[in-house]
Write an enzyme that holds these catalytic residues in place. Structure first.
Site: not given
Ligand SMILES: Cc1cc2nc3c(=O)[nH]c(=O)nc-3n(C[C@H](O)[C@H](O)[C@H](O)COP(=O)(O)O)c2cc1C
Ligand SMILES: Cc1cc2nc3c(=O)[nH]c(=O)nc-3n(C[C@H](O)[C@H](O)[C@H](O)COP(=O)(O)OP(=O)(O)OC[C@H]3O[C@@H](n4cnc5c(N)ncnc54)[C@H](O)[C@@H]3O)c2cc1C
Ligand SMILES: Cc1cc2nc3c(=O)[nH]c(=O)nc-3n(C[C@H](O)[C@H](O)[C@H](O)COP(=O)(O)OP(=O)(O)OC[C@H]3O[C@@H](n4cnc5c(N)ncnc54)[C@H](O)[C@@H]3O)c2cc1C
Ligand SMILES: Cc1cc2nc3c(=O)[nH]c(=O)nc-3n(C[C@H](O)[C@H](O)[C@H](O)COP(=O)(O)O)c2cc1C
Ligand code: FES
Ligand code: FES
Lengths: 305, 287, 305, 287
Positions: C72, C74, C130, C133, C167
């Site tokens: 992603n 985003i 965070n 990112c 994070k």
């Molecule tokens: C679409 C999407 C948006 C995310 N947005 C954020 C965010 O705004 N802030 C953040 O700290 N992590 C964000 N993440 C990271 C997730 O919180 C997580 O750390 C990461 O996806 C790994 O976990 P997963 O494999 O279960 O998705 C995002 C992940 C995805 C897939």
């Protein structure tokens, strides 16, 4: 379609190498016989990484399957430099394709010996410097620091006129900085990616699965990571990039070339199909044509926006 | 009389049709038609992957799975009929067990070393003692058939946890010279198959024995110790996680008695008891 | 089986959080109605990362599916601090579980404002910082440097007594060093992993698929990477770890706890099943029992060899 | 007369049985039995994933796929029969097209916005003009049925590349008020469906028109421009890569006319022509 190409002066019938350590041709020849040589699946053969002294490798288990990939902690088993030169090299010279020998050491002095002794052999077209293996704890992981990588290259560069290829680790924040260090030190190419640090829990017992606790992830799972790193590195350096990491077919190989790699290597996919290299090569003309390329060279010089 | 050299595997994987697939006593048996490969030798195995839908819900199975053949026969319309006996323990074995007749399965092999003949192991050997446990009865079944074909006497001792883990016995073994042990006592001897082995060795002249075994690591190690202590030659068919099956990955390491590791896919899966340091490498240390 | 637990003083009915940015409850409530709140799938809700000013997010495409995962880019779209406090916070306070608000800024001053304003609200149980990112180019990626992370924490720590969770980014050679920096600066916990830098090539055109060229990989493909990082970080620091990265069921959640995480978060799996969090929770008793644990606490205190 | 509010989706994904699956003119149609969900509204879509073998050879498909329903009917034994029209363009659509009757499919939804009625778009509207292209005829088919049910006149203009990309027309549309365009001239008008739209708007009183469209991005953008230039109200059903379908991931961004992005899964997929900056966001810039 003409697929012939070259990487730092080594002429190749096509752009498909094997990843170091993912295809022991001597074992494969015992198993498959001369068909292996007659239908050799790669355009260039890269040896398993050679070390100064013989190494037994890591205790079991050394493998675990993960979603769309696998973790290994092989630990560079091998006969050591002398054993390699005396016993293995002759067999690798019979393959009919250029030979690149991968070497690794935990200090610059040993690297110098390895490069000098290996480069002296006519059978050897080029040398790959594995500065990135996550399984051998050398104290100093050279490939994590741009300046260390540059210093090592400066020490090794005067030893030989043969191509020196630096195999980068993906386990850094900015691989392009390490690649720039390698280039500044005189490397002829970089190859990437090596495996990504990873671990697995035993499904049956409350312990880590791998004998040494952790290992390196490879296979399609890491392909998106590899593509991102190839892209930034190829944009940063002038020297060519050998791209790998989860290549499983012609389309994924071509993705690496579009990301900036000059040639590609097939690793883990060999385990699923011993002829994976040939399958990639035979699929390339159609994959190139589908994307509108008349030749491999056109794709190699295409630049992504 | 010597066992022939190992057959050479065709280079590359080949699609084979699934001819049959059925449950059998908690295990699963399926049949592949291999029209290209040479006849395998007892002890050898194949790398198998359902095609094209290998790759399940959770991204696994991804690598092919090492499976011993449990029976080989000529197919009427050419090629070989290969039977495999499967214990569903995870995503790979489950997917293989779910294949249906008409499906296609990628196959590479045959790979690995073969069992020696009893006289090659022990010039004094009068016959063979086969000790199989659980899913490990498959290689024992093919060895037994070969011995029958060659007119060499053998006795089979087969051990199982319970009835739910005892598939294939009736199909793969004649009932005559076979003795069974069930840990839960549901049939045959109540206890371990190694009890039966010890009984047999006490009655027999141990110096004329040649033992072959395949089964879970703890059982294999017990058989190995029993034989080493009595200086009875023993061959074991081991397992180890495998990625390739043809020596490419160095993943299938088993510790050798004299240090270092062998690659089980090309230096095994059949090894001499004295060749290895343990049949339980990688297993969690017990006790 | 009792699954209740706590993380840095926040009492939880169970160990399952959501990953920041992977579950917009306000949108989900519009779509699924009150059932979402009545059967809320998480034991604690982590908001999408909030920034000082409103942000539109990145241009399309923002998503690509990869082998056992997704990328992603985003780009943190959101209403900005004021919009969040005025419009969104009330809705997040209605969920019946503790609320952690994720914030991100590109300088320490903005971080201070964000933490001060957010921590002042009673609805907020804790704050996630965070610093990782990969999509927003702040020039300085704080989370890549242990010393920067420590300095930021030292600046923020005096502002609030509420838990501050850092994070971490997985895109570093040694995440434990960054975690130690966070701990030294006064962090109450670390959460990990964020997404892994990744790229994809458009299957139809010779260009990168994502609008901004690259993004972050998540899903089961990265689980082995996350497990390795959680393991080294949990062994290095005293503060608790929130583990995530490819958790898709109770068994994979438990793997993170065995690797050293105190609680876990579900991210990408929510996209496959909006009730994924509940599925993880309901599977935990059986998964714990199968591994011989009588309670969640036993697994949390188990140490892997 | 106003269109009802969007129905609310049950929370969580649910398994639905595949009742039918068949090829149709280069596309594929399958039917799911949804026993839990509310009746969907024209324009809405579902997230679908074959169960349990979602997850193919190369580790994809992994995420569910957004698919518009193409027809809805009551099932005799309860629940809904939902028809879907599939164009096999990659691993997800191929896997869905390979499902067989009796298989199970995970379904979430119905999701997204619905088409307005013509009078809601344009108080002067005498009826509706439906412009569908390729696989985009599915939402047009459900809208047309609703209009028929409500007694609102409509004309359908459907465009296709060639016969190999023209599935579902006969089944989903009555032949009466439907005009076809084929780019390769193999039947109907030779050329683009927008040619037919322009003809119709020239003949008609443009001020009484209300246009609806679904199809490939370039076609949608052409329809949008045609309507905006003539100040004809138009609703478009767009596509965009989606991971979740319910607003969770922020992945399905489409640029708004006034800056910023909307989330197509909850703010769309049906949008007004003037609401968006382009129907071709993310597409490679043409020319
Ligand atoms: C679409 C999407 C948006 C995310 N947005 C954020 C965010 O705004 N802030 C953040 O700290 N992590 C964000 N993440 C990271 C997730 O919180 C997580 O750390 C990461 O996806 C790994 O976990 P997963 O494999 O279960 O998705 C995002 C992940 C995805 C897939
Ligand atoms: C030479 C050889 C011959 C074999 N013959 C047969 C056979 O005839 N029939 C049969 O059912 N199985 C056989 N096996 C074992 C079979 O390959 C494994 O059970 C299989 O790979 C497990 O895959 P999975 O995805 O089902 O389970 P996984 O999820 O991979 O593993 C499930 C459990 O099995 C254990 N395990 C996984 N792989 C191995 C392995 N290779 N060796 C030992 N333990 C493992 C793990 O501890 C884990 O708890 C053989 C293995 C080898 C090496
Ligand atoms: C609201 C909505 C309704 C839809 N309704 C239908 C329908 O009724 N029938 C149908 O066949 N398809 C429909 N689609 C499109 C369908 O979701 C995509 O074709 C599908 O996700 C592609 O998955 P794949 O694995 O087959 O191909 P992929 O390998 O994922 O993609 C193949 C090609 O399709 C393109 N692509 C992939 N995903 C999308 C996407 N979401 N939008 C636009 N282009 C994409 C890419 O350029 C790529 O070249 C709909 C999409 C949306 C958002
Ligand atoms: C089993 C195994 C052994 C490997 N051994 C080596 C090695 O000796 N030297 C080396 O430089 N890379 C080694 N690698 C890394 C591969 O060469 C390659 O960089 C990596 O696996 C990524 O490519 P892939 O995903 O195609 O396998 C090994 C990889 C695997 C899976
Ligand atoms: S399984 Fe690969 S070397 Fe043995
Ligand atoms: S598809 Fe996830 S927000 Fe729209």
């Amino acid at each position: 379609m003409d697929l012939s190409t070259e990487i730092c002066g080594i002429e190749l019938t096509g752009p498909v190498l094997n990843g170091s350590g993912t295809f022991d041709v001597l074992a494969a020849r015992r198993v498959f016989g001369d068909a292996l040589v007659e239908e050799f699946p790669f355009d260039c053969y890269v040896s398993k990484t050679i070390t100064m002294n013989p190494r037994p490798g890591n205790p079991p288990y050394r493998l675990w399957e993960t979603p769309s990939g696998m973790i290994n902690s092989i630990g560079l088993p091998g006969p050591g430099l002398e054993g390699f030169l005396e016993r293995d090299l002759a067999g690798l010279a019979e393959l009919g394709v250029p030979l690149i020998v991968s070497v690794m050491a935990d200090c610059a002095e040993d690297f110098e010996v390895l490069v000098r002794r290996v480069a002296a052999r006519d059978e050897v077209a080029g040398i790959e410097l594995n500065v990135s293996c996550p399984n051998v704890h050398s104290g100093l992981i050279v490939g994590e620091q741009p300046s260390e990588t540059e210093a090592l290259m400066k020490a090794l560069r005067p030893i030989t006129g043969k191509p020196l290829i630096v195999k980068l680790t993906p386990n850094v924040a900015n691989p392009e900085e390490v690649a720039l260090g390698a280039e500044a030190g005189g490397a002829d190419a970089v190859s990437m990616i090596n495996t990504v640090k990873a671990a697995a829990i035993d499904p049956g017992d409350n312990r880590t699965w791998l004998g040494v606790g952790a290992g390196g992830l490879s296979g399609p799972a890491v392909r998106p990571i590899a593509l991102a790193q190839v892209r930034v590195v190829a944009a940063a350096v002038e020297i060519p990039v050998v791209g790998m990491g989860g290549i499983s077919d012609a389309e994924s190989a071509l993705e690496f070339i579009l990301a900036g790699a000059r040639v590609v290597a097939v690793g883990t996919e060999n385990f699923r199909d011993p002829r994976a290299g040939s399958a990639v090569t035979s699929g390339l003309p159609a994959a190139l044509a589908r994307r509108g390329f008349g030749s491999l060279a056109e794709a190699q010089s295409a630049r992504l926006d | 009389m010597r066992a022939e050299a190992r057959p050479q595997a065709p280079f590359g994987r080949r699609p084979c049709e699934v001819a049959d697939s059925r449950a059998s006593g908690g295990y699963h048996i399926f049949t592949l038609i291999d029209s290209e490969g040479p006849a395998p030798a007892p002890g050898q195995f194949y790398m198998l992957a359902a095609a094209p839908e290998w790759g399940g819900e959770g991204g696994r199975p991804y690598l092919p799975r090492a499976i011993s053949y449990a029976r080989v026969a000529e197919n009427l319309t050419g090629g070989l009929r290969l039977d495999f006996l499967i214990d569903e323990v995870g995503p790979g074995t489950s997917r293989l067990a779910r294949m249906e007749p008409g499906d296609s399965c990628h196959l590479t092999g045959p790979f690995g070393s073969r069992f020696s003949l009893p006289r090659e192991l022990n010039p004094e050997a009068a016959g063979a003692i086969l000790v199989g446990g659980g899913i490990g009865i498959a290689p024992m079944a093919v060895l037994r058939r070969e011995l029958v074909d060659r007119g060499i006497p053998s006795r089979s001792l087969l051990g199982f946890r319970d009835q739910a883990h005892s598939g294939g016995v009736d199909e793969l073994f004649g009932c005559d010279s076979t003795r069974l042990a069930f840990e839960d006592g549901s049939s045959g001897h109540k206890g371990y198959v190694t009890d039966l082995l010890l009984q047999l060795l006490e009655g027999d002249d141990a110096s004329s024995a040649a033992v072959y075994s395949c089964g879970p690591p703890a059982m294999l190690e017990a058989v190995r110790q029993i034989c080493l202590q009595r200086e009875i030659p023993v061959e074991l068919a081991l397992e180890s996680p495998m990625a390739c099956g043809y020596g490419a990955c160095f993943g299938c390491a088993v510790p050798k008695a004299d240090g270092g590791y062998l690659r089980l896919c090309i230096d095994g899966p059949v090894v001499r008891g004295e060749e290895i340091a343990t049949a339980m490498a990688g297993e969690p240390s017990v006790g």
